[in-house]
Design a protein around this motif. Structure first.
Motif, PDB file in Angstrom:
ATOM      1  N   LYS A 286       0.882  -1.036  -0.102  1.00 27.57           N
ATOM      2  CA  LYS A 286      -0.254  -0.158   0.434  1.00 27.57           C
ATOM      3  C   LYS A 286       0.554   1.038  -0.047  1.00 27.57           C
ATOM      4  O   LYS A 286       0.497   2.200  -0.258  1.00 27.57           O
ATOM      5  N   SER A 290       1.006   4.196  -2.908  1.00 33.23           N
ATOM      6  CA  SER A 290       0.818   5.584  -2.915  1.00 33.23           C
ATOM      7  C   SER A 290       1.724   6.426  -3.086  1.00 33.23           C
ATOM      8  O   SER A 290       0.895   7.602  -3.489  1.00 33.23           O
ATOM      9  N   ILE A 322      -2.571  -9.414   0.448  1.00 35.17           N
ATOM     10  CA  ILE A 322      -3.956  -8.179   1.200  1.00 35.17           C
ATOM     11  C   ILE A 322      -4.130  -8.637   2.584  1.00 35.17           C
ATOM     12  O   ILE A 322      -4.675  -7.371   3.373  1.00 35.17           O
ATOM     13  N   ASP A 325      -0.787  -7.438   4.476  1.00 34.70           N
ATOM     14  CA  ASP A 325      -0.273  -5.531   4.116  1.00 34.70           C
ATOM     15  C   ASP A 325      -2.199  -5.265   4.086  1.00 34.70           C
ATOM     16  O   ASP A 325      -1.677  -3.260   4.073  1.00 34.70           O
ATOM     17  N   GLN A 326      -3.062  -5.587   4.767  1.00 37.13           N
ATOM     18  CA  GLN A 326      -4.068  -5.349   5.159  1.00 37.13           C
ATOM     19  C   GLN A 326      -5.032  -4.026   4.334  1.00 37.13           C
ATOM     20  O   GLN A 326      -5.442  -3.133   4.510  1.00 37.13           O
ATOM     21  N   MET A 327      -4.843  -4.520   2.854  1.00 35.01           N
ATOM     22  CA  MET A 327      -6.114  -4.042   2.298  1.00 35.01           C
ATOM     23  C   MET A 327      -6.891  -5.440   2.267  1.00 35.01           C
ATOM     24  O   MET A 327      -7.256  -5.238   0.837  1.00 35.01           O
ATOM     25  N   SER A 329     -10.228  -3.065   2.559  1.00 34.14           N
ATOM     26  CA  SER A 329     -11.345  -2.404   2.703  1.00 34.14           C
ATOM     27  C   SER A 329     -11.957  -2.892   1.464  1.00 34.14           C
ATOM     28  O   SER A 329     -11.429  -3.857   0.457  1.00 34.14           O
ATOM     29  N   ASP A 331     -13.256  -1.762  -1.440  1.00 34.32           N
ATOM     30  CA  ASP A 331     -12.144  -0.525  -2.869  1.00 34.32           C
ATOM     31  C   ASP A 331     -10.441  -1.071  -2.516  1.00 34.32           C
ATOM     32  O   ASP A 331     -10.045  -1.985  -3.632  1.00 34.32           O
ATOM     33  N   GLU A 332      -9.944  -1.432  -1.687  1.00 33.74           N
ATOM     34  CA  GLU A 332      -8.703  -2.021  -1.633  1.00 33.74           C
ATOM     35  C   GLU A 332      -8.581  -3.701  -2.749  1.00 33.74           C
ATOM     36  O   GLU A 332      -7.980  -3.661  -2.958  1.00 33.74           O
ATOM     37  N   ILE A 333      -9.546  -4.531  -2.103  1.00 36.39           N
ATOM     38  CA  ILE A 333      -9.824  -5.814  -2.616  1.00 36.39           C
ATOM     39  C   ILE A 333      -9.944  -6.023  -3.837  1.00 36.39           C
ATOM     40  O   ILE A 333      -9.142  -6.785  -4.599  1.00 36.39           O
ATOM     41  N   SER A 335      -9.402  -3.377  -5.621  1.00 36.98           N
ATOM     42  CA  SER A 335      -8.168  -2.985  -6.754  1.00 36.98           C
ATOM     43  C   SER A 335      -7.224  -3.603  -6.738  1.00 36.98           C
ATOM     44  O   SER A 335      -6.029  -3.957  -7.369  1.00 36.98           O
ATOM     45  N   SER A 336      -7.094  -4.719  -5.459  1.00 37.52           N
ATOM     46  CA  SER A 336      -5.435  -5.548  -5.648  1.00 37.52           C
ATOM     47  C   SER A 336      -5.610  -6.700  -6.487  1.00 37.52           C
ATOM     48  O   SER A 336      -4.736  -7.458  -6.772  1.00 37.52           O
TER      49      SER A 336
END
Length: 412
Positions: A286, A290, A322, A325-327, A329, A331-333, A335-336
């Motif tokens: 993440k 960024s 995921i 890196d605690q991705m 949310s 949206d994060e899932i 886009s991953s």
């Protein structure tokens, strides 16, 4: 071929018409050719495995400590005894397993410090043998270091001359930091000389003082090689001071360096010398995203001196990433999925990737309706299609050399 009722990543449901291996149009009238009904399931581009070791796959050895360093020692004892026939059999089996689970692009490292170059010759043959079902890039990888043994630099050059696609390096495994810096300069200069890509194992350690990524960025910029360099692992980044990451990551982004974490194996090998808390062993995805750094993922190993598990499924790799890196949310899932698809295409410099009119017809028909369910269940594709032809079905069969074959989980 006509694929009906395909749900794309953007939510559209379309009919995809394929002609001569190319996506020719959406929502055309039905034709008499082969028709597959996707039944509103996801249809997505195939996966990239951007870091792997086909030469060591499926080696029945035991790493008792579970450390990177014992794995390297075991490999050093074994690699000179491997035959071309054995390497080819294991590698082709692994490729078929990965294809069955949706991976059509594989970047593999081959150890060129095995001085007979048997491993390289083997994988050059594998690259040719499997080209109808997968595209393979071979990175000439000096596992023992470029300057640790006299002549390794010339072996690396010879490997490129024989047909390896990329120049590898491992600066943190050189004897001194000075040799590590020298190895980076040598690798980039060699790549420029032959018009190749640089693809290094960089800072694969828990040591916070291992900072070769900064050197790689410096010489990438100095030699005007932006966008043509990949840094694999970079696990030391998880131990770097946040202020240092804040300083160096914008420079990595400016150099266009692609970073390739390998979550399954990184979390297995790193932190072995820690008590508790244990470090997670993975470069922070993440945070890198960024800063505009392109991040793609690799599977790295399957059942070899460094990792006792693995099935070749890139969804397993993404699932681990995921979580680490605690991705997590929504949206994060969602886009991953780019970490094993579009971001890999950027590293590969693949221009006709994705489900768009005019692109090569490479796609996966999945059993799920959205990315969240895809990562919950991690099912293999119902169909794997390469250049308009079905090459695998339901994770069990691969169409190889004119016939359907059951997929072996390991060599017989």
């Amino acid at each position: 071929m006509l694929i009906k009722n395909a749900r794309l990543l953007d939510g559209r449901i379309v009919n995809i018409y394929i002609e001569d291996g190319i996506i020719s149009c959406f929502n055309c009238k039905e034709h008499d050719e082969e028709i597959i009904d996707a039944e509103n399931h996801l249809v997505i581009p195939p996966y990239f495995n951007m870091h792997f070791h086909l030469d060591s796959v499926f080696l029945p050895v035991l790493n008792k400590s579970g450390t990177l360093w014992e794995g390297i020692k075991i490999w050093k004892d074994v690699k000179g005894k491997l035959t071309e026939e054995d390497v080819i059999k294991r590698a082709v089996t692994a490729v078929k397993l990965m294809v069955a689970q949706g991976t059509l692009w594989i970047r593999t490292h081959v150890d060129i410090t095995e001085k007979s170059l048997t491993l390289l010759h083997s994988l050059l043959k594998v690259r040719e043998e499997v080209k109808e079902i997968a595209d393979i890039q071979i990175t000439a990888f000096p596992q023992d270091g470029i300057y640790t043994d006299k002549g390794n630099d010339e072996l690396l050059r010879k490997a490129i001359q024989l047909g390896a696609d990329n120049v590898g390096l491992i600066p943190h495994n050189e004897i001194t930091r000075e040799d590590g810096v020298r190895s980076i300069k040598f690798a980039i200069k060699l790549a420029k000389e032959y018009g190749k890509i640089v693809d290094g194992h960089i800072d694969e350690t828990d040591d916070p003082n291992s900072r070769f990524l900064e050197v790689l960025a410096k010489y990438t910029l100095e030699y005007n090689y932006e966008g043509k360099v990949s840094a694999g692992h970079v696990t030391a980044m998880h131990s770097w001071d946040p202020a240092y990451r804040y300083r160096i990551l914008p420079i990595v982004a400016r150099a266009g360096i692609h970073v390739i974490p390998n979550p399954l194996v990184n979390v297995s090998l790193q932190g072995r010398f820690d008590n508790y808390p244990k470090r997670r062993g993975m470069a922070p995805i993440k945070e890198m995203l960024s800063y505009g750094i392109n991040v793609a993922l690799g599977h790295d190993c399957i059942m070899d001196p460094w990792y006792p598990l693995g099935s070749g499924n890139m969804l397993h790799v993404l699932f681990m990433a995921i979580h680490l890196d605690q991705m997590l949310s929504p949206d994060e899932i969602i886009s991953s999925i780019n970490l094993i698809t579009y971001n890999g295409a950027k590293v590969w410099s693949l221009k006709d990737y994705g489900i768009n009119i005019g692109n090569r017809a490479n796609l996966l028909i999945m059993a799920e309706d959205d990315v969240i369910d895809l990562l919950r269940f991690m099912s293999p594709p119902l169909y794997v299609i390469k250049d308009g032809k079905v090459v695998a079905k339901e994770g069990k069969l691969v169409y190889f050399k004119g016939k359907w074959e059951k997929v072996l989980k390991k060599p017989v």
